[in-house]
Design a protein around this motif. Structure first.
Motif, short mmCIF file in Angstrom:
data_model
loop_
_atom_site.label_atom_id
_atom_site.label_comp_id
_atom_site.label_asym_id
_atom_site.label_seq_id
_atom_site.Cartn_x
_atom_site.Cartn_y
_atom_site.Cartn_z
N ASN A 112 37.23 -29.36 13.11
CA ASN A 112 38.54 -29.39 12.47
C ASN A 112 39.65 -29.49 13.51
OD1 ASN A 112 38.85 -26.83 13.55
ND2 ASN A 112 38.73 -25.74 11.61
N ALA A 113 40.89 -29.37 13.09
CA ALA A 113 42.03 -29.52 14.00
C ALA A 113 42.08 -28.42 15.06
CB ALA A 113 43.33 -29.53 13.20
N ASN A 114 41.40 -27.31 14.82
CA ASN A 114 41.39 -26.19 15.78
C ASN A 114 40.19 -26.25 16.73
OD1 ASN A 114 43.72 -24.96 14.67
ND2 ASN A 114 42.49 -24.09 13.01
N GLN A 115 39.52 -27.40 16.77
CA GLN A 115 38.35 -27.61 17.63
C GLN A 115 37.18 -26.70 17.26
OE1 GLN A 115 40.04 -27.13 21.61
NE2 GLN A 115 40.29 -29.35 21.77
N VAL A 116 37.12 -26.30 16.01
CA VAL A 116 36.01 -25.49 15.51
C VAL A 116 35.01 -26.40 14.82
CG1 VAL A 116 35.34 -23.68 13.88
CG2 VAL A 116 37.46 -23.46 15.19
N PRO A 117 33.70 -26.26 15.13
CA PRO A 117 32.68 -27.08 14.46
C PRO A 117 32.52 -26.65 13.01
CG PRO A 117 31.64 -25.46 15.89
CD PRO A 117 33.12 -25.37 16.14
N SER A 118 33.41 -27.14 12.15
CA SER A 118 33.52 -26.63 10.79
C SER A 118 32.29 -26.90 9.93
CB SER A 118 34.76 -27.22 10.12
OG SER A 118 34.77 -28.64 10.22
N SER A 119 31.66 -28.07 10.09
CA SER A 119 30.48 -28.37 9.29
C SER A 119 29.31 -27.48 9.69
CB SER A 119 30.09 -29.85 9.44
OG SER A 119 31.10 -30.68 8.91
N ALA A 120 29.13 -27.29 11.02
CA ALA A 120 28.06 -26.42 11.51
C ALA A 120 28.32 -24.97 11.09
CB ALA A 120 27.96 -26.51 13.03
N LEU A 121 29.58 -24.58 11.09
CA LEU A 121 29.94 -23.23 10.66
C LEU A 121 29.64 -23.03 9.18
CD1 LEU A 121 31.27 -20.48 11.28
CD2 LEU A 121 33.47 -21.53 10.70
N LEU A 122 29.92 -24.05 8.37
CA LEU A 122 29.65 -23.96 6.94
C LEU A 122 28.15 -23.83 6.68
CD1 LEU A 122 30.54 -24.04 4.00
CD2 LEU A 122 30.44 -26.56 4.12
N MET A 123 27.33 -24.63 7.40
CA MET A 123 25.88 -24.56 7.22
C MET A 123 25.36 -23.18 7.66
SD MET A 123 23.04 -27.30 8.50
CE MET A 123 21.28 -27.01 8.28
N THR A 124 25.95 -22.63 8.73
CA THR A 124 25.58 -21.30 9.20
C THR A 124 25.90 -20.24 8.14
OG1 THR A 124 25.96 -21.91 11.52
CG2 THR A 124 26.04 -19.55 10.98
N THR A 125 27.10 -20.30 7.59
CA THR A 125 27.52 -19.33 6.58
C THR A 125 26.66 -19.42 5.33
OG1 THR A 125 29.80 -19.47 7.41
CG2 THR A 125 29.49 -18.48 5.25
N LEU A 126 26.31 -20.65 4.95
CA LEU A 126 25.49 -20.84 3.75
C LEU A 126 24.09 -20.23 3.93
CD1 LEU A 126 26.45 -24.49 2.72
CD2 LEU A 126 27.00 -22.39 1.49
#
Length: 477
Positions: free
Chosen positions: A327-341
């Motif tokens: 995302n705009a904050n340089q966070v791997p948002s898709s990987a984070l979402l898969m991790t949280t799921l």
């Protein structure tokens, strides 16, 4: 380099906090009971000496690799891929990620178990109410991390300081209230002078020490964000040595407060029970608060690590491309979402487990050992090939000893854990290969080399044997 990119760089203090924050989590608060169930003071000292030496070799391995392979990012995943190819690299990344997710679930269970001593509706941390509250926390952390890696890492540094303070106070108070006669009575875990039994006691503590040291590679996983490359190695070794001293002190001093049989029967978190015996009920309440802060900090650190490793694997084309999105904050948002799921799914699954906490800790430890082993083996490979040693061949001997000891130590731990968790690990690894298949198809590349087909075959066979064991009751969870 842009100003924003430079602001994302992490200093030595923050990297060290990532190492300490990753290791000082649930494990340290369960040490007194876990050690007392297995051994006495002599056995504990031997166990910490073996575990400390073995894990120190791993810390040196990560330090060496950070300096000799500065182009490799994300630590454990990058080392496995560089040394043994894309499929083994995928194995390391996927296993490390799954381990972090399972470990994070255990943190929520421990928080609710701690509160369960005061709120019966939370039980041992896996009631419907406990899981519902934990789920809310999981998603709250998800949105916190989305705000930026540096911001989340800075919060972790503050939390790390906050959670170490209760443990330091615990050490001071247990020294002050230590009972010499109780301490002496706890020297032997069994009959005095029974060295054969002492060996078995030490062996039974090995996986306990593995879990409490998980996170030693924390700085290596963020090597690409370090202000100075050499800070990665410094943070790893200094953070480890401080944590080793803390963990060993917690376990040994507890033997001076209560008899071993009483320590072994304490409710987790057992550090609270020890302090309660020394100073009264307020000690248990104080440690309970420390547990919650500590575990939430460790959860943040491990969530960051898990998403980072999964994202880098996707950028290196060893995971599906969508996981590389930031995302705009340089966070791997898709990987984070898969991790949280995955954390959410496993958290719900704990509703059907009789001993979810212990099972999650054991599986988490075993899944982490494979990436550790591959990192040590890669360091050993560099020594044998003399790769990166052209300018300083004098370091070959020292690094060879370190790599050999680290490799032997991780192999010993893999087998010390027994076949149960090896098979359960294959149940996770084999289906995960579907992600690797998607990736290779995206790239239009050959799925496996002949050697990788063999590895895949072993994983499938292990998976089938593990499933058969669960169905027949040979393996229980």
């Amino acid at each position: 380099m842009s100003k924003d990119a430079d602001e994302q760089k992490l200093p030595l203090t923050t990297l060290t906090a990532m190492v300490v924050g990753g290791m000082v989590g649930a494990g340290v608060f369960s040490i007194p009971r876990n050690f007392a169930q297995a051994t006495g003071i002599y056995g504990a000292l031997i166990a910490w000496a073996i575990a400390g030496a073995g894990m120190l070799m791993l810390a040196f391995v990560f330090q060496t690799l950070a300096n000799r392979k500065p182009d490799l990012d994300a630590g454990v995943y990058a080392y496995a891929r560089a040394g043994f190819g894309p499929y083994v690299g995928f194995f390391s990344a996927f296993g490390y990620w799954a381990s972090a997710c399972v470990g994070n679930v255990s943190y929520w269970i421990l928080i609710k178990s701690t509160l369960g001593a005061f709120l019966p509706v939370l039980g041992q941390g896996n009631t419907v109410v406990a899981v519902a509250i934990s789920s809310a926390g999981v998603w709250a952390f998800h949105f916190l991390v989305l705000r930026g890696v540096r911001e989340a890492a800075a919060i972790n540094k503050i939390v790390t300081i906050a959670k170490v303070v209760p443990l330091l106070l615990f050490l001071v108070l247990t020294i002050f209230f230590l009972k010499p006669d109780v301490f002496v009575a706890n020297l032997w875990g069994g009959s005095a002078g029974d060295y054969g039994n002492l060996f078995e006691q030490v062996k039974s503590t090995m996986l306990v020490t593995v879990f409490v040291f998980l996170g030693i590679e924390g700085a290596s996983n963020y090597s690409r964000l370090a202000q100075r490359r050499e800070d990665v190695g410094i943070a790893t070794v200094s953070g480890f040595l401080g944590v080793l001293a803390l963990f060993a002190s917690v376990s040994i001093l507890s033997y001076g407060i209560l008899p071993r049989t009483e320590l072994a029967q304490l409710r987790q978190p057992s550090v609270g029970g020890v302090l309660e015996a020394a100073v009264g009920h307020w000690g248990a309440v104080f440690i309970g608060a420390g547990v919650i802060v500590s575990v939430l900090g460790a959860y943040l650190a491990w969530t960051l690590m898990a998403a980072e490793v999964l994202s880098v694997a996707a950028k290196r084309q060893d995971m599906p491309a969508f996981l590389a999105h930031e995302n705009a904050n340089q966070v791997p948002s898709s990987a984070l979402l898969m991790t949280t799921l995955l954390i959410q799914v496993v958290l719900v699954a704990t509703l059907f487990s009789d001993d979810a906490f212990t099972f999650a800790l054991s599986l988490c430890s075993h899944l982490s050992l494979i990436p550790y082993f591959l990192s040590a083996a890669f360091a050993l490979m560099l020594v044998f090939r003399k790769e990166t040693y052209e300018k300083d061949p004098g370091d070959l001997g020292k690094d060879a000893i370190i790599a050999i000891l680290a490799t032997v130590y991780t192999i010993f731990l893999l087998f010390a854990g027994g076949t149960k968790f090896l098979l359960l690990g294959f149940i996770i690894y084999a289906p995960g290969t579907i992600l690797y298949y998607i990736t290779r198809k995206e790239l239009g590349k050959q799925l496996f080399t002949p050697a990788e087909w063999i590895l895949f075959g072993v994983a499938v066979v292990g998976c089938l044997v593990g499933i058969h064991g669960l169905v027949t009751g040979y393996i229980t969870i």
